[in-house]
Design an enzyme around this catalytic site. Sequence first.
Site, PDB file in Angstrom:
ATOM      1  N   LYS A 277      -4.909   2.717  -3.237  1.00 60.02           N
ATOM      2  CA  LYS A 277      -4.243   2.131  -2.065  1.00 60.02           C
ATOM      3  C   LYS A 277      -5.220   1.939  -0.904  1.00 60.02           C
ATOM      4  O   LYS A 277      -5.084   0.999  -0.121  1.00 60.02           O
ATOM      5  CB  LYS A 277      -3.034   2.988  -1.657  1.00 60.02           C
ATOM      6  CG  LYS A 277      -1.912   2.997  -2.707  1.00 60.02           C
ATOM      7  CD  LYS A 277      -1.365   1.596  -3.009  1.00 60.02           C
ATOM      8  CE  LYS A 277      -0.114   1.632  -3.866  1.00 60.02           C
ATOM      9  NZ  LYS A 277       0.382   0.273  -4.220  1.00 60.02           N
TER      10      LYS A 277
ATOM     11  N   TYR B 158      -4.502   7.740  -6.933  1.00 63.75           N
ATOM     12  CA  TYR B 158      -3.524   6.802  -6.354  1.00 63.75           C
ATOM     13  C   TYR B 158      -3.956   6.401  -4.943  1.00 63.75           C
ATOM     14  O   TYR B 158      -3.970   5.218  -4.597  1.00 63.75           O
ATOM     15  CB  TYR B 158      -2.139   7.459  -6.332  1.00 63.75           C
ATOM     16  CG  TYR B 158      -1.055   6.612  -5.695  1.00 63.75           C
ATOM     17  CD1 TYR B 158      -0.657   5.414  -6.277  1.00 63.75           C
ATOM     18  CD2 TYR B 158      -0.429   7.016  -4.516  1.00 63.75           C
ATOM     19  CE1 TYR B 158       0.346   4.634  -5.692  1.00 63.75           C
ATOM     20  CE2 TYR B 158       0.571   6.250  -3.942  1.00 63.75           C
ATOM     21  CZ  TYR B 158       0.955   5.060  -4.523  1.00 63.75           C
ATOM     22  OH  TYR B 158       1.944   4.289  -3.947  1.00 63.75           O
TER      23      TYR B 158
ATOM     24  N   SER C 234       0.886  -1.163   0.000  1.00 67.09           N
ATOM     25  CA  SER C 234       0.000   0.000   0.000  1.00 67.09           C
ATOM     26  C   SER C 234       0.917   1.203   0.000  1.00 67.09           C
ATOM     27  O   SER C 234       1.906   1.261  -0.744  1.00 67.09           O
ATOM     28  CB  SER C 234      -0.915  -0.047   1.217  1.00 67.09           C
ATOM     29  OG  SER C 234      -1.698   1.113   1.337  1.00 67.09           O
TER      30      SER C 234
HETATM   31  N1  LIG Z   1       8.810   4.408  -3.770  1.00 68.56           N
HETATM   32  C1  LIG Z   1       7.923   4.942  -2.951  1.00 68.56           C
HETATM   33  O1  LIG Z   1       8.136   6.052  -2.393  1.00 68.56           O
HETATM   34  C2  LIG Z   1       6.652   4.214  -2.620  1.00 68.56           C
HETATM   35  C3  LIG Z   1       5.890   4.698  -1.544  1.00 68.56           C
HETATM   36  C4  LIG Z   1       4.714   4.049  -1.205  1.00 68.56           C
HETATM   37  C5  LIG Z   1       4.314   2.942  -1.903  1.00 68.56           C
HETATM   38  N2  LIG Z   1       5.061   2.482  -2.953  1.00 68.56           N
HETATM   39  C6  LIG Z   1       4.558   1.300  -3.669  1.00 68.56           C
HETATM   40  O2  LIG Z   1       5.591   0.350  -3.798  1.00 68.56           O
HETATM   41  C7  LIG Z   1       5.397  -0.416  -4.985  1.00 68.56           C
HETATM   42  C8  LIG Z   1       6.686  -0.422  -5.800  1.00 68.56           C
HETATM   43  O3  LIG Z   1       7.000   0.894  -6.183  1.00 68.56           O
HETATM   44  P1  LIG Z   1       8.499   1.361  -6.491  1.00 68.56           P
HETATM   45  O4  LIG Z   1       8.803   2.474  -5.599  1.00 68.56           O
HETATM   46  O5  LIG Z   1       9.407   0.193  -6.526  1.00 68.56           O
HETATM   47  O6  LIG Z   1       8.289   1.963  -7.950  1.00 68.56           O
HETATM   48  P2  LIG Z   1       9.091   1.717  -9.318  1.00 68.56           P
HETATM   49  O7  LIG Z   1      10.561   1.835  -9.097  1.00 68.56           O
HETATM   50  O8  LIG Z   1       8.419   2.608 -10.307  1.00 68.56           O
HETATM   51  O9  LIG Z   1       8.770   0.182  -9.670  1.00 68.56           O
HETATM   52  C9  LIG Z   1       7.473  -0.203  -9.963  1.00 68.56           C
HETATM   53  C10 LIG Z   1       7.467  -1.658 -10.385  1.00 68.56           C
HETATM   54  O10 LIG Z   1       6.107  -2.047 -10.635  1.00 68.56           O
HETATM   55  C11 LIG Z   1       6.064  -2.649 -11.924  1.00 68.56           C
HETATM   56  N3  LIG Z   1       4.748  -2.546 -12.555  1.00 68.56           N
HETATM   57  C12 LIG Z   1       4.000  -1.445 -12.802  1.00 68.56           C
HETATM   58  N4  LIG Z   1       2.855  -1.800 -13.423  1.00 68.56           N
HETATM   59  C13 LIG Z   1       2.893  -3.151 -13.563  1.00 68.56           C
HETATM   60  C14 LIG Z   1       2.008  -4.112 -14.106  1.00 68.56           C
HETATM   61  N5  LIG Z   1       0.829  -3.783 -14.681  1.00 68.56           N
HETATM   62  N6  LIG Z   1       2.351  -5.429 -14.039  1.00 68.56           N
HETATM   63  C15 LIG Z   1       3.525  -5.810 -13.495  1.00 68.56           C
HETATM   64  N7  LIG Z   1       4.428  -4.937 -12.991  1.00 68.56           N
HETATM   65  C16 LIG Z   1       4.093  -3.632 -13.023  1.00 68.56           C
HETATM   66  C17 LIG Z   1       7.144  -1.940 -12.717  1.00 68.56           C
HETATM   67  O11 LIG Z   1       7.453  -2.712 -13.868  1.00 68.56           O
HETATM   68  P3  LIG Z   1       8.081  -2.038 -15.216  1.00 68.56           P
HETATM   69  O12 LIG Z   1       9.551  -2.003 -14.983  1.00 68.56           O
HETATM   70  O13 LIG Z   1       7.632  -2.979 -16.286  1.00 68.56           O
HETATM   71  O14 LIG Z   1       7.463  -0.677 -15.356  1.00 68.56           O
HETATM   72  C18 LIG Z   1       8.248  -1.886 -11.682  1.00 68.56           C
HETATM   73  O15 LIG Z   1       8.908  -3.114 -11.594  1.00 68.56           O
HETATM   74  C19 LIG Z   1       4.201   0.212  -5.694  1.00 68.56           C
HETATM   75  O16 LIG Z   1       3.044  -0.541  -5.418  1.00 68.56           O
HETATM   76  C20 LIG Z   1       4.101   1.588  -5.088  1.00 68.56           C
HETATM   77  O17 LIG Z   1       2.781   2.096  -5.136  1.00 68.56           O
HETATM   78  C21 LIG Z   1       6.208   3.106  -3.327  1.00 68.56           C
END
Ligand SMILES: NC(=O)c1ccc[n+]([C@@H]2O[C@H](COP(=O)([O-])OP(=O)(O)OC[C@H]3O[C@@H](n4cnc5c(N)ncnc54)[C@H](OP(=O)(O)O)[C@@H]3O)[C@@H](O)[C@H]2O)c1
Length: 278
Positions: A153, A149, A135
Amino acid sequence: MSQVWFITGAGRGIGAHIARAALQAGHRVVATGRKLAPLREAYADVAPESIALVELDVASEAQAEQAVQTAVERFGRIDVLVNNAGYGQLGYFEEISADAIERQFATNVFGLMHVLRATLPVMRRQRAGHVFNLSSIGGALGFEGSSVYCASKFAVEGLSASVALEVARFGIKVTVVEPGFFRTDFLDNSSIRYGDRAPDGYGDAGPSRDIYEGYNHRQAGDPAKLGAALVQLAGMAAPPKQFLAGSDALAIVGEALQGRLDEMRTFADLSRSTDGVF
Ligand SMILES: NC(=O)c1ccc[n+]([C@@H]2O[C@H](COP(=O)([O-])OP(=O)(O)OC[C@H]3O[C@@H](n4cnc5c(N)ncnc54)[C@H](OP(=O)(O)O)[C@@H]3O)[C@@H](O)[C@H]2O)c1
């Protein structure tokens, strides 16, 4: 004991760091992603007996079922599911088209449901398993410029809290992970989406966009440490239902919860006034 981890969106970002942490701890990993090439590159150095690379766009129910089947054929079980794949559709609500909202939910909510629905029968048969659903602090409170968004979540939160009650009888645990700001591609143009309409009255692109762009690749949270924390949680007999990741998350959500309690108390008499005297 060695576990089998199934991770969505494992090609980069938090998902890749969770996979690395699990491998480091001696677990086997099913690393899934939309494209195989980035997965091959990300895990080129990993011994083949420890990892399976599987194509999975979570928006496809058929691919989710196929990926789970492939994982079970390869490693015989799934101990830990990490529903990590997701992205942020930011912008003021009025800026965002219906199509963009549907795409956001197709990945962050329905995609997560597809993978969860495909995996639960495996965990039920095992009578054990641990699900981590990613989330955000945006799943605990609202943020200006993040309505869609946050809505996705909040859906993950409601789903997780309810499914947790349904599957506890099978020895399956569910933990919602609420990260603050973590240094990944999340706020990068390669991941984030902004609104595609321009309603009057909100100011140019909106102050929130400037703030988010200013945070890009400067976030305080270390995704490698988040990976290590999840490995620790997966080893616990009594893990939390909601896990806040980062000092920013603790502060922001703590303040919001306190505000909710204060508001609840302020309006308590009016709340009680609706009780029936039938
Ligand atoms: N970073 C933060 O500050 C933060 C904070 C709160 C929550 N989150 C949550 O943490 C999770 C990971 O985010 P992150 O920070 O690692 O972001 P990120 O670096 O942008 O990575 C996102 C990942 O999700 C994959 N993805 C997106 N859409 C997809 C789909 N339809 N099917 C399969 N894979 C998909 C992307 O694949 P591709 O490489 O193919 O695009 C990538 O591997 C998310 O759910 C995000 O909402 C992140």
